[in-house]
Design an enzyme around this catalytic site. Sequence first.
Site, mmCIF file in Angstrom:
data_model
loop_
_atom_site.group_PDB
_atom_site.id
_atom_site.type_symbol
_atom_site.label_atom_id
_atom_site.label_comp_id
_atom_site.label_asym_id
_atom_site.label_seq_id
_atom_site.Cartn_x
_atom_site.Cartn_y
_atom_site.Cartn_z
ATOM 1 N N GLY A 236 -106.768 53.907 2.522
ATOM 2 C CA GLY A 236 -105.808 55.002 2.365
ATOM 3 C C GLY A 236 -106.162 55.888 1.188
ATOM 4 N N GLY A 464 -105.755 47.546 3.533
ATOM 5 C CA GLY A 464 -107.007 46.833 3.350
ATOM 6 C C GLY A 464 -107.011 46.144 1.997
ATOM 7 C CE LYS A 630 -112.748 35.585 -0.762
ATOM 8 N NZ LYS A 630 -112.898 34.463 0.198
ATOM 9 C CD GLN A 635 -106.793 46.634 -4.043
ATOM 10 O OE1 GLN A 635 -107.637 47.192 -3.361
ATOM 11 N NE2 GLN A 635 -105.634 47.183 -4.296
ATOM 12 C CD GLU A 702 -103.068 54.574 -7.325
ATOM 13 O OE1 GLU A 702 -103.178 55.797 -7.305
ATOM 14 O OE2 GLU A 702 -101.984 53.977 -7.214
HETATM 15 MO MO1 MOS Z 1 -102.458 56.234 -4.323
HETATM 16 S S1 MOS Z 1 -103.592 57.896 -4.800
HETATM 17 O O1 MOS Z 1 -100.963 56.712 -5.047
HETATM 18 O O2 MOS Z 1 -102.393 56.211 -2.651
#
Ligand code: MOS
Length: 736
Positions: A236, A464, A630, A635, A702
Amino acid sequence: MSVIGQPLDRTDGILKVTGQARYSADNTDAKLAHAVLITSTVAKGRIASIDTNRAPSMPGVLLVMTYQNAMRLPNNGVPDAQPPAVRKLTLLQTNEVRYSNEPVAVVIADTLEHAQGAARYVDIRYEGAMPNADYTRARATAYQPDKMMGRAITTQRGDVDAGLRQGPTRLDAVYTTPYEHHNPMEPHATVARWDGPNLTLYDATQGVSGAKSAVAKFFGIPDNNVRVICPFVGGGFGCKGSVWSHVVLAAMASKQTGRPVKLVLDRPQMFGMIGNRPFTEQRIKISARDDGTMTGMRHDVISTTSTFEDWTESSAIVTRMLYAVPNQATTHKLVKLDIGTPTFMRAPGETSGCFALETAMDEMAYQLRMDPLAFRIKNHAAMEPQEKKPWSEKSLLQCYQRGADKFGWANRSMQPRSMRDGNTLIGWGMATATYPANRSEASAVARILPDGTAMVASGTQDLGTGTYTVMTQVAADALGFPLDYVRFALGDSSLPKAPVSGGSQSAASVSPAVRAACTQARDQLISMALADKGSPLFGVPGDDVRVSNGWVVSVSNPDKRDPAAAIIARNGGRAIETFATTKPGAEKQQFAFHSFGAVFVEVHVDADLGIIRVPRIVGVYDVGTLLNEKTAHSQLMGGIVWGVGSALFEKTELDARYGRYTNANLAEYHVPVNADIGMLDISFIGEADPHINPDGARGIGEIGITGVAGAIGNAVYHATGVRVRDLPVTLDKVLA
Ligand code: MOS
């Protein structure tokens, strides 16, 4: 031993690797029709004529939908709702063209090939106008937007001008970051089907609930007439966080043809209509005393947006919270261009902002003749410096320490070009990583079924990232059931509501709801057993029982035990069902919630050719409790790899003369491949965040990308003595 944190394989892993996971475009229906989008070839103007005479008579063609015959939407397709919750879309309500690659027609046929074939025979003529797509020329029109996703657009603390005059060591530098486009492996895809007044969408989305209510608004129908289903997402990264034009166009096409319609964007169509990371220009001023204490800082950001929506890249938000500088100002401005509206792209704001800030910090350290890590530690923020709140939990100093130890930072020589191996210039650089720890309201339902297994569900998404897996772990832990007794469902707007999987908030928001629903179900099961004369647990005190491995057990006398299925069978045979909604409380105002990390990078630069390699990266992260070691590692690994991409490769080239992206494909839009990635040493502090939620788990989607580009740029400076302030750091800039 608790199942929380265990490095379990993904519960949906087998489905994925065997091709059984059905993504949006995998939906088939006997009557399915296929839509192909035609997009504009000019960036500004209007459609002068559309010759659709030929296409409708071609084999299998059902409809050529243009602004002339598309169904009229309420309010011309612009609902009375605020972006970014509901975006300004292009829904064939007018002949206006506002950017290149904007939808102008949809061809619907019985097969994809028929639709593609006919699309080539739709002859569209434009009355084009000169697009305004040159940032340098438009820069003078920069303006301050009204709002920025719930954040202050500008901040001020202390006396910034006085602060900037106080410190004798000063920096005033401008950094830029390029247009970038998310390109998840799965492109945007929608299958739309109407059953009378009800619309079902199989849509590749980061938010089934948000998509449901947004689409309902475009058609002017009640939310509950729309259902959005999305059990799997092939990545995404923010572009699937909003409903874009193709989703509504697919639903319109379905309505007009009376058939279910599938619409999948092709790869070049991913560049324009579904958002991107905008171009940013960031000016940073810093002053510091001789001992490295920062006295003043300014961060002024200009980013690009479309002509029809203000979307602000919040690059300076990281500057507000990361260091303890007393006098500070931050601002954000926008420049409107004839391009598509930008959007969230993995750590929107933090990614671009961290690059500028962390490069500036490195530049300051060199001016001060201070070790860049020591300079950061000197200005460490013991409390959140803008709001003056305590952190919910912060282990950044430990991240620095462990990262430096693992990397061997102490062996670094300060001088650029001082670490050389033959023709290879070696550079070591570092940066701080950070991302807010967000949490929203979420709901979940738990059922203990008569067979003694559990079915737990929430209308969240798995991009994912591992949502299925970590929520199964939380549910099993709360229920006291074995993992393989628990099935977790998500990705359907008819399930209890959960937030968009954006802003790294799903794990932190949904896990408390799952835990609460499962705890209630477990407690009902226990009560049922204790009150049941047929149970070995009858009469056992309530504080002497627990559920373990699917059995209710007496703690003091483990021989007294009763499996869930038997308890339910003796008590009417009906499933136990519980529902819970959880949300952050007063702690949200009391504490500043953030994750942190430290990134250390080694680069090798060819002294003659400027070719940059990244043989190793050490990242240490403070993200609270890990729900699954994992999936967490994966991530962070993915985020760091993307950081390498943003540092060295990624840039969408905009031809300002035509307002057109010229590398709108995966051949020329460069991203790292395996050979570009060296050793990634990722570790976690693991300290629970006592205030975020019962598991102490913060989101991790993120933070991995943040800091990486700054650390790489800083390492390139250390290797070469060349400071590159404009991403990506490419060899031509190093040689210049
Ligand atoms: Mo994230 S850029 O807030 O999907």
